[in-house]
Structures are given as structure tokens and as C-alpha cells.
Motif scaffolding. Structure first.
Motif, mmCIF file in Angstrom:
data_model
loop_
_atom_site.group_PDB
_atom_site.id
_atom_site.type_symbol
_atom_site.label_atom_id
_atom_site.label_comp_id
_atom_site.label_asym_id
_atom_site.label_seq_id
_atom_site.Cartn_x
_atom_site.Cartn_y
_atom_site.Cartn_z
ATOM 1 N N TRP A 1 24.076 -50.570 22.263
ATOM 2 C CA TRP A 1 22.961 -49.691 21.925
ATOM 3 C C TRP A 1 23.415 -48.603 20.947
ATOM 4 O O TRP A 1 23.312 -47.415 21.218
ATOM 5 C CB TRP A 1 22.391 -49.094 23.209
ATOM 6 C CG TRP A 1 21.122 -48.314 23.121
ATOM 7 C CD1 TRP A 1 20.904 -47.053 23.577
ATOM 8 C CD2 TRP A 1 19.860 -48.748 22.588
ATOM 9 N NE1 TRP A 1 19.607 -46.667 23.357
ATOM 10 C CE2 TRP A 1 18.937 -47.693 22.753
ATOM 11 C CE3 TRP A 1 19.431 -49.925 21.981
ATOM 12 C CZ2 TRP A 1 17.616 -47.768 22.343
ATOM 13 C CZ3 TRP A 1 18.106 -50.010 21.559
ATOM 14 C CH2 TRP A 1 17.223 -48.952 21.739
ATOM 15 N N PRO A 2 23.937 -49.005 19.775
ATOM 16 C CA PRO A 2 24.338 -48.007 18.781
ATOM 17 C C PRO A 2 23.131 -47.374 18.116
ATOM 18 O O PRO A 2 21.994 -47.835 18.275
ATOM 19 C CB PRO A 2 25.161 -48.838 17.786
ATOM 20 C CG PRO A 2 24.589 -50.212 17.883
ATOM 21 C CD PRO A 2 24.185 -50.385 19.320
ATOM 22 N N LYS A 3 23.376 -46.331 17.330
ATOM 23 C CA LYS A 3 22.259 -45.593 16.729
ATOM 24 C C LYS A 3 21.455 -46.455 15.759
ATOM 25 O O LYS A 3 20.243 -46.253 15.606
ATOM 26 C CB LYS A 3 22.780 -44.342 16.020
ATOM 27 C CG LYS A 3 23.739 -44.612 14.874
ATOM 28 C CD LYS A 3 24.210 -43.312 14.228
ATOM 29 C CE LYS A 3 25.157 -43.565 13.063
ATOM 30 N NZ LYS A 3 25.598 -42.302 12.423
ATOM 31 N N GLU A 4 22.104 -47.428 15.112
ATOM 32 C CA GLU A 4 21.371 -48.290 14.180
ATOM 33 C C GLU A 4 20.346 -49.143 14.905
ATOM 34 O O GLU A 4 19.222 -49.341 14.415
ATOM 35 C CB GLU A 4 22.345 -49.195 13.414
ATOM 36 C CG GLU A 4 23.300 -48.470 12.481
ATOM 37 C CD GLU A 4 24.507 -47.902 13.197
ATOM 38 O OE1 GLU A 4 25.307 -47.209 12.551
ATOM 39 O OE2 GLU A 4 24.658 -48.165 14.417
ATOM 40 N N ARG B 1 19.014 -48.322 17.820
ATOM 41 C CA ARG B 1 17.999 -47.383 18.302
ATOM 42 C C ARG B 1 16.959 -47.092 17.223
ATOM 43 O O ARG B 1 15.761 -47.010 17.492
ATOM 44 C CB ARG B 1 18.664 -46.093 18.769
ATOM 45 C CG ARG B 1 19.489 -46.237 20.023
ATOM 46 C CD ARG B 1 19.750 -44.887 20.675
ATOM 47 N NE ARG B 1 20.573 -44.026 19.838
ATOM 48 C CZ ARG B 1 21.893 -43.980 19.893
ATOM 49 N NH1 ARG B 1 22.552 -44.777 20.741
ATOM 50 N NH2 ARG B 1 22.581 -43.158 19.121
ATOM 51 N N GLN B 2 17.430 -46.931 15.988
ATOM 52 C CA GLN B 2 16.514 -46.657 14.887
ATOM 53 C C GLN B 2 15.589 -47.838 14.637
ATOM 54 O O GLN B 2 14.385 -47.670 14.374
ATOM 55 C CB GLN B 2 17.299 -46.338 13.610
ATOM 56 C CG GLN B 2 16.414 -45.916 12.437
ATOM 57 C CD GLN B 2 15.592 -44.692 12.730
ATOM 58 O OE1 GLN B 2 16.123 -43.657 13.125
ATOM 59 N NE2 GLN B 2 14.281 -44.799 12.559
#
Length: 393
Positions: free
Chosen positions: A279-282, A284-285
Motif C-alpha cells: 500500500w505505497p503512496k502511488e 493510494r493515489q
């Protein structure tokens, strides 16, 4: 419409056709930026045909589950839920109230109970909600989205000539796409749901014929699907169930621009399910951009960690010790008849060096013809081909 929950009566009215406008002539071949000829559609929800996506009726056994029972089940299964309105998990397959033709296949496969991601994912997906599922590879994510997809498809109007798929599954690799297609075939054939697999590195002709004949489920890698969309070999006017499988891996492989261009071709009130191991920020975006009021299901820890089911041994040594240690390790591995080995090296030159040494030491025997065809590949009864251009441990 297709009829009731488990009924596909061919005598019923087929219902309205989605996107009945005539198709334009395909554009000429292009090079360069994939999908540059695709234009983002401007959707008017008031003009789009309505469709069903909530098919979940809570089982009486689940209704009797207390808040304590719910929290205890999620704690034992390491399930974490984020978002509002998430239904209670199911503890047995029959509680999801799948149609009988789905249950028959599950019984034939001798599955005892849902995995954690399936237990919480089934009721959420069947209720028509957008969702994110975070769980490690091999946790049963494929069935968690394919079985609800089959129910979803059975409630939509039948495909007509020129219609694209109702369910689209985007996958990062050919291997994963083929695995998903095999599962889709096994569970969809009892209700005559057709599925096809679209990926690069294979002839386009058979894939185009499958799409033109009409297929309810399309499992595709982004690059090949972009090609077909650009030349008009398929369309996503009928797509109301979108799955992004292994989203983190697709982003790692640089597919984000293609994914965004594909999603622009799908109506915005679709149901979208995103699945990922991390669940990295990329990721999530991507979820924020594509999903609406979604619920996130997490099984296990969110942080990337090693799979504890795999024994991993790290040997820190000098550069000059590597070859001898490798040869010693290979002799130990080859003591077992069925063992297969993949050796990762940094360069092709290094791969060739190891190949020559292993052949010289008699570890592997290869025919002269095969050796001439593939000078940098070790082939033997006990090994798989080593891969070049990977980082050494």
C-alpha cells in the motif's frame, strides 16, 4: 435482463444495449506513445443506461453475529477494515448466497471455507461497493473478485454484436493474466460466461477474434488492450465491473499512463475493485483517483515484509569467494532429484562465465546444438534457465 440471481433464461428480454452509437473507422497504425489516439470520454450519467450492482442479502447466520463475534473474527484472521458501511464478513461460502452453479464448482474444488480476504471481500464486492483489498500473493484474491463478477454479469443485459466486455481485469503480466483466465473459465462455464485473455508477445489474431465474437470477461495486460482500443477491435462501453489486480506491481512496471487512459474509456459509475500486496503512496493515489467512497480491506501488515513461509538464507562473503560457494551450494541442491534452481546475475557476461564453469565442472550436460543456440543459458534436468540483468545478492 439476465433474470434472477442464479437464473439465465435465454427467453427473457435482452434489455437495452449499452452505447449503441456506430463505431468509427479504426485509426491508422501509430508509433510512439501508447494510447495517444484515445480521447478521454465526457460522460453524462443521466444518458447512460442504468445497471444493477448490489446483489448482496445478508444471511441470517451473519445477522445474528454480535459485535464481539465480528471483532473477534477479524482479529483472528488479521482483517482490518477502513471506511464506512462495510458489511460483516462471511465465515462459510453458503453465507455469501452465491447461485447454485457457483456453489457446485466450489464444492467440486473441495474448498472448506473462505480465506480471510474472501470472507470480507465477498459481501463487499457483492454489495456493489468500490473496494481496495490488500493481502499477500496466494491469499485467494482472484476468487474474491471473480465470483462476485460472475454474479454481476448474470444481472446485466446480454452482449450484442459490437459490445465489449462487462468485466475487465487488468493484470501486470501475461502469466498472471493467463492464471486469472483459467479461473474465470472454470467458474464461468457453468453459466456460459465467456472469458478471454489479451496480452502482448502472442499473435493478435486469435485474441481479436475472441473479442469480436463477444466475451463477458476480458483479462488483459494494459499495453495490448491499449492497442486494441486504439484500432477499434474492442470497446469498454459495456464495462461496469473493473478490477485492477496487483496494482502495485503494475505501477512498478510503469503502466500508470496506460491504466489511466484505459479507465477514461469506462463509465464513471462502474464498480471498481483494486487489489495489491502493498500500500505505497502511488497505489493510494490511484485509489483516490479511480474509486468512490471505497472500503479498504487489509489482511496482515501494510508494510512490505518477507514471506515467512519461505526459508531465506543470506551468506555475506567476499567477491572472490562467490564462485566456490555457489558451486558448493549447487552440489548440495543437485543431491535432490526434483530440485530446480534460478541463478540471478548482474550481466550477461557474468551469466556466460558461470555457464562455462558449470559445464566445465560437469554440473550440467547440454547438447552441442542447444549450446550453440543458447550460449548464455544453463539447461539441465535439475535447473531452470538463469536470468540476466538482475541484481546479485
Amino acid at each position: 435482463m439476465r433474470g434472477s440471481y442464479g437464473d439465465r433464461d435465454r427467453g427473457r428480454d435482452r434489455g437495452p444495449r449499452f452505447g449503441s452509437s456506430s463505431r468509427r473507422s479504426p485509426p491508422p497504425p501509430k508509433f510512439g506513445n501508447p494510447g495517444e489516439r484515445l480521447r478521454k470520454k465526457k460522460w453524462n450519467l443521466d444518458e447512460l443506461p442504468k445497471f444493477e450492482k448490489n446483489f448482496y442479502n445478508e444471511n441470517q447466520e451473519i445477522q445474528r453475529m454480535t459485535q464481539y463475534d465480528l471483532e473477534e473474527f477479524r482479529r483472528k484472521k488479521e482483517i482490518t477494515v477502513r471506511g464506512s458501511g462495510c458489511p460483516k464478513p462471511v465465515t462459510h461460502f453458503h453465507q455469501a448466497q452465491f447461485p447454485q452453479y457457483v456453489m457446485d464448482v466450489l464444492l467440486h474444488q473441495n474448498f472448506k471455507e473462505p480465506t480471510p480476504i474472501q470472507a470480507q471481500g465477498f459481501p463487499l464486492a457483492l454489495s456493489g461497493r468500490d473496494m481496495v483489498g490488500i493481502a499477500q500473493t496466494g491469499s485467494g484474491k482472484t476468487l474474491a473478485y471473480l465470483l462476485p463478477a460472475i454474479v454481476h454479469i448474470n444481472h446485466q443485459p446480454y452482449l450484442e454484436r459490437g459490445d465489449g466486455p462487462i468485466c475487465l481485469v487488468l493484470a501486470p503480466t501475461r502469466e498472471l493474466a493467463q492464471q486469472v483466465q483459467q479461473v474465470a473459465y472454470e467458474y464461468g462455464k457453468s453459466s456460459r460466461i465467456k472469458s478471454t485473455c489479451v496480452y502482448g508477445g502472442a499473435p493478435k489474431g486469435p485474441q481479436i477474434r475472441d473479442l469480436e465474437r463477444g466475451t463477458e470477461i476480458c483479462i488483459a495486460t494494459p499495453g495490448r488492450l491499449i492497442d486494441f482500443l486504439e484500432v477499434g477491435k474492442t470497446n469498454l462501453r459495456r464495462c461496469t465491473y473493473l478490477v485492477l489486480d496487483e496494482a502495485d506491481r503494475m505501477l512498478d512496471m510503469g503502466f500508470e499512463p496506460q491504466i489511466r487512459k484505459i479507465v477514461d474509456q469506462i463509465r464513471p459509475d462502474r464498480q471498481t475493485l483494486m487489489w495489491s500486496a502493498t500500500w505505497p503512496k502511488e497505489v493510494r493515489q490511484l485509489a483516490e483517483d479511480f474509486l468512490k467512497e471505497y472500503v479498504q480491506i487489509n489482511v496482515g501488515a501494510l508494510e512490505l515484509s518477507a514471506n515467512h513461509n519461505i526459508l531465506q538464507i543470506v551468506d555475506v562473503c567476499m567477491e572472490t569467494e562467490k564462485d566456490n560457494k555457489l558451486m558448493q551450494l549447487m552440489e548440495e541442491i543437485m543431491a535432490e532429484k526434483e530440485n530446480k534452481t534460478i541463478i540471478f546475475v548482474e550481466t550477461k557476461k557474468r551469466c556466460d562465465e558461470l555457464t562455462r564453469r558449470m559445464r566445465r565442472d560437469g554440473l550440467f550436460r547440454t547438447s552441442p546444438k542447444r549450446q550453440a543456440e543458447q550460449p548464455g543459458t544453463i539447461l539441465g534436468a535439475k535447473t531452470a534457465p538463469p536470468l540476466c540483468n538482475a541484481t546479485t545478492a
